[in-house]
Write an enzyme that holds these catalytic residues in place. Structure first.
Site, short mmCIF file in Angstrom:
data_model
loop_
_atom_site.label_atom_id
_atom_site.label_comp_id
_atom_site.label_asym_id
_atom_site.label_seq_id
_atom_site.Cartn_x
_atom_site.Cartn_y
_atom_site.Cartn_z
N HIS A 137 0.79 -1.23 0.00
CA HIS A 137 0.00 0.00 0.00
C HIS A 137 0.82 1.28 0.00
O HIS A 137 0.25 2.37 0.02
CB HIS A 137 -0.92 0.04 1.22
CG HIS A 137 -2.14 -0.82 1.07
ND1 HIS A 137 -3.32 -0.34 0.54
CD2 HIS A 137 -2.35 -2.12 1.35
CE1 HIS A 137 -4.20 -1.31 0.52
NE2 HIS A 137 -3.64 -2.41 1.00
N LYS A 153 -9.24 14.06 3.60
CA LYS A 153 -8.37 12.88 3.69
C LYS A 153 -7.49 13.07 4.90
O LYS A 153 -7.47 14.15 5.50
CB LYS A 153 -7.51 12.74 2.43
CG LYS A 153 -6.83 14.06 2.03
CD LYS A 153 -5.98 13.92 0.78
CE LYS A 153 -6.76 13.87 -0.50
NZ LYS A 153 -6.68 12.63 -1.22
N ARG A 154 -6.75 12.03 5.32
CA ARG A 154 -5.82 12.21 6.42
C ARG A 154 -4.88 13.38 6.14
O ARG A 154 -4.53 13.64 4.99
CB ARG A 154 -4.99 10.92 6.62
CG ARG A 154 -5.77 9.77 7.25
CD ARG A 154 -6.26 10.11 8.65
NE ARG A 154 -5.18 10.15 9.60
CZ ARG A 154 -5.00 9.29 10.60
NH1 ARG A 154 -5.88 8.32 10.79
NH2 ARG A 154 -3.98 9.40 11.42
N LYS A 160 0.40 14.57 1.20
CA LYS A 160 -0.89 14.87 0.58
C LYS A 160 -1.06 16.37 0.34
O LYS A 160 -1.97 16.82 -0.36
CB LYS A 160 -2.04 14.35 1.45
CG LYS A 160 -2.11 12.81 1.51
CD LYS A 160 -3.23 12.34 2.43
CE LYS A 160 -3.30 10.84 2.61
NZ LYS A 160 -4.12 10.15 1.59
N THR A 204 -8.47 6.54 -2.82
CA THR A 204 -9.81 6.10 -3.15
C THR A 204 -10.79 7.26 -2.98
O THR A 204 -11.87 7.24 -3.56
CB THR A 204 -10.26 4.92 -2.25
OG1 THR A 204 -9.99 5.25 -0.88
CG2 THR A 204 -9.56 3.64 -2.63
N LYS A 209 -14.29 8.41 -5.06
CA LYS A 209 -15.60 8.74 -4.49
C LYS A 209 -16.06 10.12 -4.96
O LYS A 209 -17.23 10.30 -5.31
CB LYS A 209 -15.53 8.70 -2.95
CG LYS A 209 -15.27 7.31 -2.40
CD LYS A 209 -15.08 7.36 -0.88
CE LYS A 209 -13.77 6.76 -0.45
NZ LYS A 209 -13.46 6.97 0.97
C1 PLP Z 1 -12.11 7.18 1.32
C2 PLP Z 1 -11.69 7.54 2.67
C3 PLP Z 1 -10.34 7.76 2.94
C4 PLP Z 1 -9.27 7.71 1.88
O1 PLP Z 1 -9.17 8.96 1.26
P1 PLP Z 1 -7.93 9.33 0.31
O2 PLP Z 1 -8.37 10.64 -0.28
O3 PLP Z 1 -7.84 8.27 -0.70
O4 PLP Z 1 -6.74 9.45 1.18
C5 PLP Z 1 -9.99 8.09 4.24
N1 PLP Z 1 -10.91 8.18 5.21
C6 PLP Z 1 -12.22 7.98 4.97
C7 PLP Z 1 -13.20 8.13 6.08
C8 PLP Z 1 -12.65 7.65 3.70
O5 PLP Z 1 -13.95 7.42 3.48
#
Ligand code: PLP
Length: 847
Positions: A378, A569-570, A575, A677, A681
């Site tokens: 990952h 995101k985190r 990032k 991911t 979304k």
């Molecule tokens: C999808 C998701 C992530 C991953 O987000 P990235 O933008 O890919 O880092 C992290 N936390 C939650 C709650 C998510 O739904």
């Protein structure tokens, strides 16, 4: 005494047969079950005194009963059949709230909403009540959750194995603009979705020493004499597929003390010591480590990993033997996927069980082991690659360390044969890092002990093969493949975006929910005026809902008519949330210089948690909230620019944020984000992406078309090249007045007047190292954002691009990803269960 299950055709809910109240899907039986549960399970005889949680629980049990009937039915369909079982091993499962998703997958969401409405209740209030199980940090744990949904929907018999943390990822609050962590008490009001199975329990040994001995036949054997033993108890959560009969299980392990182990203490009357040991044992599954991409070499973390892996393997072996099979065919029954290296000690554990406990010869055991496991990598970030000091590892798992040495000895023999005389290669490939404090490289163990290794996006897999796992790729290229991540459209569209779901379904039917490629048919409406209007109205509705959430959570009033520019995101330096804020400050400066400039009004929304020990990430949050404070209180910014930090990013809030975004920020340094991911979304829900060529962004752009994607920044290759040539951020800084203006404003204390030096560490890190090359990408990003602003003003063009994004997201369904894993790695096939028959239990026979 037993009862015999008999299959009969469902006759619908005539309200006469006794099981209807637990299995019937009609309004009448759902309502009766709900009232029954309120009275019998929650103990609320008078509806008026029921709390919102009582009502939620009563309803949740009503839904769970229906799922258990499906599970029972599935089990009967599996009887006496031979098939492969997929086991997904993951230290994290970020499931999100179950209720809404289960209603969708059962196919009773709309009916139920109607039933409650008639009774004067809003189903939203029930959904609101659920505290989500936050048993994960971010992308990796959420991926595991999406994969469970797809496995069940594709009718693949499977088990998710993990840890039942008593406290999941912390809840985030803001205090004076800083992140404050609060304990996640997700179990406190009870968890109606899990079933404790105290009789499914296994002992897990820890610590101690090993002892050689000769068995009856004089063979050399080793036994492990542990220092302590912890018991694992199974907790099962049913995982229903979307409108299919398949109901799989998520089996999470909770640590408890063994009853027998402290007998001695009890016998000596040392009651308190015995209880103390119990407390120590239960600590093992107390809390999830809140680091997303940072290794924490803590013993308890290794204990957690080994604990859940050991319980899971013992459970698989129990099932396998119960099916009357020998361990020589273990790999024909199970395909076990390792979600990152966190469960990779499973390789040594299976070898130990086969060789030590079941006396299998090494070669056979190795054949079984290798063909059982597959490994998903990952990350390429060096700080995230798991390593354990040999001392710590050997003290906790002495026998496993011996086994790993033997695996390594045999592996290095193979390397020597294939690359004679290449000592450098041997050292690079060794499972043991001999430099400095000797340590065990878990990714190396995973590569050697698995028959398949995959990255999670095309670019990521290529980089794996050419950088961190290059030597392994050269050693066994046939093991490597790419499996680009995906997300489940059930949660991330049907559940979270009902407006868009209804609109799409009205035009192209509902088949896209199982076959996301069907969304392509929306292209036909890309220039349809009326469709455009409806599309925009759905987005506006979603933005209004988010706006009211933002107001509740932060007190900030945002205008749903503005461009919603979202980064959720985190929080991590790679990032680059700070690149985003630098752009916002550049906009601020521009407006200040020319307050009457005509511009596209923007609402910049941030959301995300920082690891509690990650100083720089927490400082980035403080910078965002400080800039927000200045901008939101400046009259010149009114109607032009607003900045919001929406606290506590989790699945529940994600379901509110993704559908409301116009612009999706995917701006990581190229080569650093494995896949992402969140990017999928957002795009699925009609947001346009501003992004670098990183992770799955590359493939998203390929799918949606370059004309519907805002690209900026260096490529991964250019990043590597620049680093090699000796990247110097101070030179860029000196030559770029726009960038300098932004940095100087922060440095001068404009956003922290009470403490001008507050952001010094962040600014120094940028001007001195700029490890993630913000300065190199700054101009390109700001210019690209200007293109975004211009495009947004052309409503028709924007809407067209938005429709195109959704229409072309078919590839990023987790169903597609799971099909690929099944075909290429697991060799697993669907086992159809069907839903036409119901079970009826007749007295008389034996169950
Ligand atoms: C999808 C998701 C992530 C991953 O987000 P990235 O933008 O890919 O880092 C992290 N936390 C939650 C709650 C998510 O739904």
């Amino acid at each position: 005494m037993g009862k015999k299950p008999v299959r009969k055709a469902c006759t619908g809910d005539d309200g006469k047969s006794s099981e209807d109240v637990r299995s019937g899907l009609s309004l009448g039986s759902l309502w009766r079950a709900y009232i029954d549960n309120l009275i019998c399970v929650q103990g609320r005889g008078i509806p008026e005194i029921a709390t919102p949680n009582d009502r939620y629980m009563a309803f949740a049990y009503t839904v769970r009963d229906r799922m258990m009937y499906r599970a029972a039915h599935a089990l009967h369909a599996y009887m006496n059949k031979d098939f492969k079982i997929v086991c997904y091993l993951s230290a994290e499962f970020l499931m999100g709230p179950h209720l809404g998703n289960n209603l969708i997958n059962l196919g009773i969401y709309d009916e139920t909403r109607q039933a409650f409405k008639t009774a004067g209740y809003d189903i939203e209030d029930f959904l609101e009540q659920e505290t989500e199980p936050g048993l994960g940090n971010g992308g990796l744990g959420r991926l595991a959750a999406c994969y469970l949904d797809s496995l069940a929907t594709l009718e693949i018999p499977s088990i998710g194995y993990g840890i039942r943390y008593e406290f999941g990822i912390f809840d985030q609050e803001l205090s004076d603009g800083w992140q404050v962590e609060r304990t996640d008490m997700w179990l406190h009001l009870g968890n109606p979705w899990e079933i404790a199975r105290p009789e499914i329990s296994f002992d897990v040994k820890l610590g101690g020493r090993t002892e050689p001995y000769r068995d009856e036949e004089g063979r050399y054997c080793v036994r492990w004499v542990p220092h302590r033993i912890v018991k694992g108890i199974a907790y099962d959560t049913p995982i229903l597929g979307y409108r299919v009969g398949t109901c799989n299980v998520l089996r999470l392990w909770k640590a408890e003390a063994t009853e027998s182990f402290d007998l001695e203490a009890f016998n000596h009357g040392d009651y308190y010591r015995a209880v103390e040991d119990k407390v120590v044992s239960e600590n093992l599954t107390k809390v999830l480590y809140p680091n997303d991409t940072q290794l924490q070499g803590k013993q308890l973390r290794l204990e957690q990993q080994y604990f859940f892996v050991s319980c899971s393997l013992q459970d698989m072996i129990r099932l396998h033997l119960a099916r009357g099979k020998g361990l020589g065919t273990f790999h024909e029954t199970y395909a076990v996927q390792l979600n990152d290296t966190h469960p990779s000690v499973a390789i040594a554990e299976l070898m130990r069980i086969l060789v030590d406990d079941h006396r299998m010869d090494w070669e056979t055991a190795w054949h079984v082991t290798k063909n059982t496991f597959a490994y998903t990598n990952h990350t390429l970030l060096p700080e995230a690659l798991e390593k354990w000091s040999l001392q710590l590892f050997g003290a906790l798992l002495p026998r496993h360390l011996e086994i790993i040495f033997e695996i390594n000895r045999r592996f290095l023999d193979e390397v020597r044969t294939k690359f004679p005389g290449d000592e450098g290669r041997m050292a690079r490939l060794s499972l043991i890092d001999e430099t400095g404090n000797r340590s065990l490289r878990m990714a190396h163990l995973a590569c050697v002990g698995c028959h398949a290794v995959n990255g999670v996006a095309q670019l990521h897999t290529e980089l794996l093969k050419s950088t961190v796992l290059r030597d392994f790729y050269e050693m066994s290229p046939e093991k490597f493949s790419n499996k680009t991540n995906g997300v489940t459209p059930r949660r991330w569209m049907v559940l979270s975006n009902p407006g868009l779901t209804a609109l799409i379904t009205e035009r192209i039917g509902a088949e896209w929910i199982r076959n996301l490629d069907d969304l392509r048919r929306l292209e036909e409406f890309a220039d349809d005026r009326e469709f455009h209007d409806r599309w925009r109205r759905v987005k506006l509705d979603n933005k209004k809902k988010l706006a009211s959430r933002i107001r509740e959570a932060t007190g900030i009033v945002v205008d749903p008519g503005t461009l919603f520019d979202v980064q959720a995101k985190r929080i991590h330096e790679y990032k680059r949330q700070h690149l985003n804020i630098l752009h916002i400050i550049a906009l601020y400066v521009r407006i200040k210089l020319n307050p009457h400039t005509d511009m596209t009004p923007r609402t910049c929304i941030f959301s995300g948690k920082a690891a509690p020990g990650y100083f720089m990430a927490k400082l980035i949050i403080k910078l965002i909230t400080s800039v927000a404070k200045v901008i939101n209180n400046d009259p010149d910014m009114e109607g032009r620019l607003k900045v919001v930090f929406f606290p506590d990013f989790n699945v529940k809030n994600g379901q509110r944020i993704y559908p409301a975004a116009d612009l999706s920020e995917q701006i990581s340094t190229a080569g650093k984000e494995a896949s992402g991911t969140g990017n999928m979304k957002f795009a699925l829900n009609g947001a346009l992406t501003i992004g670098t060529l990183d992770g799955a962004n590359v493939e998203i752009r390929e799918e949606v078309g370059a004309e519907s994607f805002f690209l900026f920044g260096l490529t991964a290759e250019q990043v590597q090249e620049m680093k090699l040539q000796g990247y110097d951020p101070s030179a860029l800084y000196a030559s770029n007045p726009r960038l300098r203006g932004v940095i100087e404003l922060i440095r001068g204390g404009h956003f922290s007047p009470e403490n001008p030096d507050l952001f010094r560490p962040l600014l120094d890190s940028l001007t001195e190292q700029d490890e993630y090359m913000l300065f190199a990408d700054f101009d390109s990003y700001v210019d690209c954002q200007a293109e975004v602003a211009a495009a947004y003003r052309d409503t028709e063009r924007w809407t067209r691009m938005s429709i195109m994004n959704t229409a072309r997201m078919g590839k990023f369904s987790s169903d597609r990803a799971i099909r690929e894993y099944c075909r290429d790695i697991w060799k697993a096939e669907p086992v159809r269960v069907g839903m036409s028959g119901c079970l009826e239990w007749k007295p008389g026979g034996r169950a």
